[in-house]
Motif scaffolding. Structure first.
Motif, PDB file in Angstrom:
ATOM      1  N   ASN A 134       0.861  -1.173  -0.077  1.00 54.53           N
ATOM      2  CA  ASN A 134      -0.012  -0.236   0.003  1.00 54.53           C
ATOM      3  C   ASN A 134       0.817   1.140   0.008  1.00 54.53           C
ATOM      4  N   GLU A 135       0.285   2.478  -0.303  1.00 53.22           N
ATOM      5  CA  GLU A 135       0.918   3.770  -0.364  1.00 53.22           C
ATOM      6  C   GLU A 135       1.873   3.826   0.948  1.00 53.22           C
ATOM      7  N   ARG A 179       3.897   9.565   1.062  1.00 52.52           N
ATOM      8  CA  ARG A 179       2.869   9.252   0.088  1.00 52.52           C
ATOM      9  C   ARG A 179       2.394   9.856  -0.735  1.00 52.52           C
ATOM     10  N   VAL A 188       4.485   9.008  -3.698  1.00 50.07           N
ATOM     11  CA  VAL A 188       4.188   7.524  -4.072  1.00 50.07           C
ATOM     12  C   VAL A 188       2.844   7.959  -4.951  1.00 50.07           C
ATOM     13  N   ARG A 189       1.615   8.552  -4.323  1.00 49.58           N
ATOM     14  CA  ARG A 189       0.469   8.423  -5.091  1.00 49.58           C
ATOM     15  C   ARG A 189       0.426   9.021  -6.307  1.00 49.58           C
ATOM     16  N   LEU A 194       2.290   6.643  -8.779  1.00 47.76           N
ATOM     17  CA  LEU A 194       1.523   5.374  -9.236  1.00 47.76           C
ATOM     18  C   LEU A 194       0.374   5.975 -10.057  1.00 47.76           C
ATOM     19  N   THR A 249      -3.510  -2.352  -5.759  1.00 53.55           N
ATOM     20  CA  THR A 249      -2.679  -2.025  -6.835  1.00 53.55           C
ATOM     21  C   THR A 249      -1.773  -2.906  -7.360  1.00 53.55           C
TER      22      THR A 249
END
Length: 245
Positions: free
Chosen positions: A45-46, A57, A60-61, A64, A81
């Protein structure tokens, strides 16, 4: 990614600079290339990704989201994801540049980093001033990219398209910037080797696809979409510079 319940470490971001989405994207691509992430596997997860990559985060978000638009990952509501099954093929289609540092001109990385600061926002000016004849010129250049006989012709055609886009701003300062960028890239032969040999067909087709989407957004006068696509394009470019080193 996890294997038999144990977390597999990813390529971390070792930099004193603020971790941008491009650096996160680069780290994830290198993790894919080095087998730390397997196509089809679920990503952490993030929060966990941010911890593993030593970043935020938010970065990262954003990374992605770019990878999702590229087709490298898929997000499933309630499940997480996942890397695309053909993630390695998507990676191989990218125009991965091996670029050196230069004493007399900016490096390719410095150029792309600088372009990211203003070029996506410039698309709002482009869509407001572009004319139908400009669109026709861009589509002709797109054909040249796909049909480029040599690697050097391929790079020249790409920059011809960028120059055509900059020209639609009707802003001499912006046009001057792109002309300067092209002069700097030509001065080092686009950091290329064997420039008289053909560019890989897969790379040409992927580049044509990415740039065609930008031209389509401009033709539709969709500034927001064009801005997003240019940002993605430059982010991918920056993330893959010297990725094999």
């Amino acid at each position: 990614m996890t294997t038999n319940g144990a977390a597999t470490p990813l390529v971390s971001i070792s930099t004193n600079e603020r971790a941008t989405p491009s650096l996160v994207y680069r780290a994830l691509l290198r993790s894919l290339r080095e087998g730390m992430m397997v196509p089809g596997a679920k990503l952490p997860n993030e929060r966990d990704l941010a911890q593993q990559l030593n970043t935020s985060r938010t970065a990262v978000r954003s990374a992605l989201a770019i990878m999702e638009r590229e087709g490298l990952v898929h997000r499933r509501v309630g499940a997480g994801t996942f890397l695309a099954d053909d993630a390695l093929s998507v990676f191989e289609r990218m125009d991965q540049t091996s670029a050196a540092s230069h004493d007399d001109v900016p490096s390719f990385g410095e150029i792309v980093e600088g372009r990211l600061l203003f070029e996506p926002a410039m698309m709002l000016l482009v869509v407001n001033r572009v004319q139908d004849r400009d669109i026709a010129e861009m589509r002709g250049i797109l054909d040249d990219i796909l049909g480029s006989p040599t690697w050097e012709d391929f790079k020249e055609s790409i920059y011809a398209l960028h120059r055509a886009i900059f020209a639609t701003t009707r802003n001499k300062f912006l046009v001057q910037i792109m002309n300067s960028i092209l002069d700097d890239r030509r001065a080092v032969l686009f950091d290329g080797h064997d420039t008289d040999k053909p560019a890989p067909d897969l790379v040409k087709r992927q580049t044509h696809k990415d740039l065609s989407a930008i031209v389509d957004a401009i033709a539709e006068r969709n500034g927001k979409r064009a801005e997003e696509l240019v940002n993605d394009h430059l982010m991918r470019t920056l993330a893959t510079i010297n990725i094999w080193q």
